[in-house]
Design an enzyme around this catalytic site. Structure first.
Site, PDB file in Angstrom:
ATOM      1  N   HIS A  55       0.845  -1.203   0.000  1.00 36.78           N
ATOM      2  CA  HIS A  55       0.000   0.000   0.000  1.00 36.78           C
ATOM      3  C   HIS A  55       0.872   1.241   0.000  1.00 36.78           C
ATOM      4  O   HIS A  55       2.093   1.149   0.059  1.00 36.78           O
ATOM      5  CB  HIS A  55      -1.012  -0.019   1.147  1.00 36.78           C
ATOM      6  N   HIS A  57       1.408   3.904   1.995  1.00 38.84           N
ATOM      7  CA  HIS A  57       1.949   4.653   3.138  1.00 38.84           C
ATOM      8  C   HIS A  57       3.475   4.776   3.052  1.00 38.84           C
ATOM      9  O   HIS A  57       4.169   3.860   2.591  1.00 38.84           O
ATOM     10  CB  HIS A  57       1.541   3.983   4.459  1.00 38.84           C
ATOM     11  N   ASP A  59       5.853   4.588   5.108  1.00 42.40           N
ATOM     12  CA  ASP A  59       6.704   3.580   5.752  1.00 42.40           C
ATOM     13  C   ASP A  59       6.680   2.247   4.996  1.00 42.40           C
ATOM     14  O   ASP A  59       7.181   1.230   5.498  1.00 42.40           O
ATOM     15  CB  ASP A  59       6.317   3.395   7.232  1.00 42.40           C
ATOM     16  N   HIS A  60       6.115   2.259   3.787  1.00 39.73           N
ATOM     17  CA  HIS A  60       6.111   1.062   2.930  1.00 39.73           C
ATOM     18  C   HIS A  60       6.690   1.335   1.545  1.00 39.73           C
ATOM     19  O   HIS A  60       7.061   0.409   0.844  1.00 39.73           O
ATOM     20  CB  HIS A  60       4.695   0.490   2.820  1.00 39.73           C
ATOM     21  N   HIS A 113      -7.407  -1.046   5.667  1.00 41.58           N
ATOM     22  CA  HIS A 113      -6.383  -0.140   6.208  1.00 41.58           C
ATOM     23  C   HIS A 113      -6.229   1.047   5.252  1.00 41.58           C
ATOM     24  O   HIS A 113      -6.263   2.205   5.660  1.00 41.58           O
ATOM     25  CB  HIS A 113      -5.073  -0.909   6.371  1.00 41.58           C
ATOM     26  N   ASP A 132       0.037  -4.136   6.106  1.00 40.45           N
ATOM     27  CA  ASP A 132      -0.657  -3.642   7.301  1.00 40.45           C
ATOM     28  C   ASP A 132      -2.107  -4.127   7.361  1.00 40.45           C
ATOM     29  O   ASP A 132      -2.948  -3.479   7.996  1.00 40.45           O
ATOM     30  CB  ASP A 132      -0.643  -2.109   7.341  1.00 40.45           C
ATOM     31  N   HIS A 170       4.899  -4.884  10.471  1.00 41.15           N
ATOM     32  CA  HIS A 170       5.238  -4.207  11.736  1.00 41.15           C
ATOM     33  C   HIS A 170       5.389  -5.201  12.884  1.00 41.15           C
ATOM     34  O   HIS A 170       4.690  -6.217  12.936  1.00 41.15           O
ATOM     35  CB  HIS A 170       4.157  -3.187  12.115  1.00 41.15           C
TER      36      HIS A 170
HETATM   37 FE    FE Z   1       2.766   0.621   8.058  1.00 36.60          FE
HETATM   38 ZN    ZN Z   2       0.095   1.461   6.592  1.00 33.66          ZN
END
Ligand code: FE
Ligand code: ZN
Length: 254
Positions: A55, A57, A59-60, A113, A132, A170
């Site tokens: 996805h 985000h 942090d990905h 999410h 996530d 995570h």
């Molecule tokens: Fe994440």
């Molecule tokens: Zn995420």
């Protein structure tokens, strides 16, 4: 066999490197950052061929552009997120198949999410990269989707073979487990699992991967049918999706 390396980065993210020794192809799942990935590639002598994003985000996808620029790899990501995935080359939808050498992964759409979230399921390798959507004893927060959407997404993952290994993005396990115990305090498997997890985390060891089987026994977001859970949260006669929504709501304010 696919070689899988787990890189802990940032506060609690995991990046996964997948290497097929036969073809030499290497993929990275959700590269939050660049340098740790480059370091491992160099150390192993691997050439990066593919980025797989679950996805959009940061942090990905944070490492997408720099990794693509340095290695010439192809970025595979959800088609519906094509305008917010840096460097996307190929957009995928539910049911698509991607290849790493002779290893195939099925793309499964799991909105909730985020609206475009997908997971990558390597059936022959018994391995799921779920970003996530599903966590160990938890699930992603509902940023762009409804509880109903997320519940449907999780039903798809619940139906995978029990031995499927779960590689989520995570290390949220300890906090998730503390919450899980509040909704199912008498679940013996959950109690035992938390003891193990506390030992692992005391040594800073990962609790990921998990398996679908372990999640079915301990993850409250997979256990909307549990009478004990329903009694604890006073939802005995509600529909499964309503129980799920209530567990998600309780976790949000935990
Ligand atoms: Fe994440
Ligand atoms: Zn995420």
């Amino acid at each position: 066999m696919l070689t899988i390396l787990q890189l802990p980065v940032l506060n609690d993210n995991y990046i996964y490197l997948l290497h097929d020794p036969v073809s030499g192809e290497t993929a990275v799942v959700d590269p939050a950052v660049t340098q740790p990935v480059l370091d491992v590639l160099k150390q192993k002598g691997w050439q990066l061929t593919t980025i797989l994003n679950t996805h959009h985000h940061a942090d990905h996808v944070g490492g997408n552009l720099a990794l693509k620029q340095k290695t010439g790899c192809t970025v595979i990501a959800p088609l519906s997120d094509q305008n917010r995935i840096p460097g996307i080359d190929r957009g995928v939808v539910d049911g698509d198949v991607i290849m790493l050498g002779k290893h195939t992964a099925k793309v499964i759409s799991t909105p909730g999410h985020t609206s475009g979230h997908v997971v990558y399921y390597f059936a022959d390798d018994n391995t799921l990269f779920c970003g996530d959507t599903l966590f160990v004893m938890g699930c992603g927060r509902l940023f762009e989707g409804t509880a109903e959407q997320m519940w449907h997404s999780l039903q798809k993952l619940k139906a995978l073979p029990a031995s499927t290994r779960i590689y989520c993005a995570h290390e949220y396990t300890q906090a998730n487990g503390r919450f899980s115990l509040t909704v199912e305090p008498d679940n013996r498997q959950l109690q035992q699992r938390m003891e193990l997890i506390n030992q692992l985390r005391a040594k800073h060891l990962p609790t990921v991967p998990s398996t679908i089987e372990q999640e079915l026994a301990t993850n409250p977001f997979f256990r909307e049918d549990s009478l004990a859970l329903r009694e604890t949260i006073k939802m005995v006669n509600k529909k499964p999706v309503e129980v799920f929504a209530e567990v998600r709501r309780l976790k949000d304010s935990f």
